[in-house]
Design a protein around this motif. Sequence first.
Motif, PDB file in Angstrom:
ATOM      1  N   PRO A 104       4.873 -10.920   1.427  1.00 11.50           N
ATOM      2  CA  PRO A 104       5.603  -9.932   0.621  1.00 11.50           C
ATOM      3  C   PRO A 104       4.642  -8.892   0.064  1.00 11.50           C
ATOM      4  CG  PRO A 104       6.435 -11.839   0.185  1.00 11.50           C
ATOM      5  CD  PRO A 104       5.346 -12.271   0.853  1.00 11.50           C
ATOM      6  N   LEU A 105       3.577  -9.642  -0.718  1.00  9.64           N
ATOM      7  CA  LEU A 105       2.519  -8.419  -1.363  1.00  9.64           C
ATOM      8  C   LEU A 105       1.517  -7.688  -0.148  1.00  9.64           C
ATOM      9  CD1 LEU A 105       1.423  -7.992  -4.110  1.00  9.64           C
ATOM     10  CD2 LEU A 105      -0.201  -9.781  -3.779  1.00  9.64           C
ATOM     11  N   ALA A 106       1.197  -8.316   0.713  1.00 10.26           N
ATOM     12  CA  ALA A 106       0.723  -7.614   1.657  1.00 10.26           C
ATOM     13  C   ALA A 106       1.389  -6.376   2.340  1.00 10.26           C
ATOM     14  CB  ALA A 106       0.417  -8.479   2.944  1.00 10.26           C
ATOM     15  N   THR A 107       2.740  -6.642   2.704  1.00 12.14           N
ATOM     16  CA  THR A 107       3.683  -5.621   3.050  1.00 12.14           C
ATOM     17  C   THR A 107       3.937  -4.519   1.960  1.00 12.14           C
ATOM     18  OG1 THR A 107       4.935  -7.475   4.169  1.00 12.14           O
ATOM     19  CG2 THR A 107       5.991  -5.165   3.938  1.00 12.14           C
ATOM     20  N   GLY A 116       3.682   5.694   1.453  1.00 12.77           N
ATOM     21  CA  GLY A 116       3.758   6.238   0.578  1.00 12.77           C
ATOM     22  C   GLY A 116       4.872   6.302  -0.906  1.00 12.77           C
ATOM     23  N   GLU A 117       5.024   4.797  -0.916  1.00 13.33           N
ATOM     24  CA  GLU A 117       5.912   4.448  -1.847  1.00 13.33           C
ATOM     25  C   GLU A 117       5.184   4.185  -3.131  1.00 13.33           C
ATOM     26  OE1 GLU A 117       8.392   0.998  -0.549  1.00 13.33           O
ATOM     27  OE2 GLU A 117       9.235   2.195   1.234  1.00 13.33           O
ATOM     28  N   ARG A 118       5.953   4.175  -4.336  1.00 11.95           N
ATOM     29  CA  ARG A 118       5.243   3.980  -5.401  1.00 11.95           C
ATOM     30  C   ARG A 118       6.105   3.168  -6.548  1.00 11.95           C
ATOM     31  NH1 ARG A 118       2.058   5.254  -2.757  1.00 11.95           N
ATOM     32  NH2 ARG A 118       0.317   7.172  -3.178  1.00 11.95           N
ATOM     33  N   ALA A 165       4.667  -2.607   7.541  1.00 10.27           N
ATOM     34  CA  ALA A 165       5.006  -1.308   6.993  1.00 10.27           C
ATOM     35  C   ALA A 165       4.872  -0.249   7.766  1.00 10.27           C
ATOM     36  CB  ALA A 165       3.750  -1.214   6.145  1.00 10.27           C
ATOM     37  N   GLU A 166       4.097  -0.282   9.135  1.00  3.49           N
ATOM     38  CA  GLU A 166       3.989   0.850  10.060  1.00  3.49           C
ATOM     39  C   GLU A 166       5.218   0.894  10.580  1.00  3.49           C
ATOM     40  OE1 GLU A 166       1.828   4.033  11.039  1.00  3.49           O
ATOM     41  OE2 GLU A 166       1.018   2.664   9.691  1.00  3.49           O
ATOM     42  N   ALA A 239       8.429  -1.843   0.241  1.00  5.87           N
ATOM     43  CA  ALA A 239       8.121  -2.833  -0.955  1.00  5.87           C
ATOM     44  C   ALA A 239       9.204  -3.755  -1.596  1.00  5.87           C
ATOM     45  CB  ALA A 239       7.330  -1.880  -2.324  1.00  5.87           C
ATOM     46  N   GLY A 240      10.331  -3.228  -1.682  1.00  8.60           N
ATOM     47  CA  GLY A 240      11.392  -3.823  -2.335  1.00  8.60           C
ATOM     48  C   GLY A 240      12.012  -4.803  -1.466  1.00  8.60           C
TER      49      GLY A 240
END
Length: 287
Positions: A104-107, A116-118, A165-166, A239-240
């Motif tokens: 999850p942290l890597a993702t 582009g998430e923050r 992610a991609e 991320a979520g």
Amino acid sequence: MNNTASGWINGFVGILIFSGSLPATRIAVADFDPLFLTVARATIAGLLALCLLLAFREKRPARPDLLPLAVVSLGVVIGFPLLTALALKHITSAHSVVFVGLLPLATAIFGVIRGGERPRPVFWFFSCVGSAIVAGFALFQEEAASSVGDLLMLGAIVACGLGYAEGARLSRRLGGWQVISWALVLSLPVMLTLSIAVRPSLLPDLGSTSWFGLAYVSLFSMLIGFVFWYRGLALGGIAGVGQLQLLQPFFSLTLAAALLGEKVSLGMFAATLAVVACVAGAKRFAR
């Protein structure tokens, strides 16, 4: 139902499916060579994906989408399956959850870099705590380790996080099942050729459980699970929703206990409750 809720539901279904991947891989590599298992599962899933794309007459991806699809293919079609299959020749499926707990942290990190998430700072706190709980619990449960197996799993996590992610980024435009299908089809010529080249001279008996392992990782881990997972990431946020992967090791351990006879302790359930709390916290502060 709003997009965020739908995203988390789809993501949860995807995680349930993926939870069987490592136990099924462990079963399959008992009789199949890791390289053959990797290319065979990708070939089977790729042929099915090609049939789906043709049946629904999906448009071919645009030229700018080919490179991202290649990244997805390298990450989740080739990289993660091959590296985990090799690792599970050296470590048990229980020990491998040390690294799955870091996924999850890597993702989330790749979601920031590529999507582009923050997320808010509090999100990172819950993400790191949840990863630490999973890794610490898994280390406590499994003493036996292998430096080769550990390094292979680290590489698998990096490849998978990038592929997730991609793929999620592309899913917003192409659709979840379309992304994994095109990624599988893109790699199909190479995978099919390698499947023929490295096929074993003697295949296991049809009654062998290794065939069940191959079927599961080909149909569910390689294709069906991604339909839900990429849709979940695209709708709910990389991320979520990616934090749902913190639950995957515990589901995997439950299946490992049932299929491989590994012991499930009361500590597992206590750790699960703590992880659920971290997932809930991460969900609240993901955006």
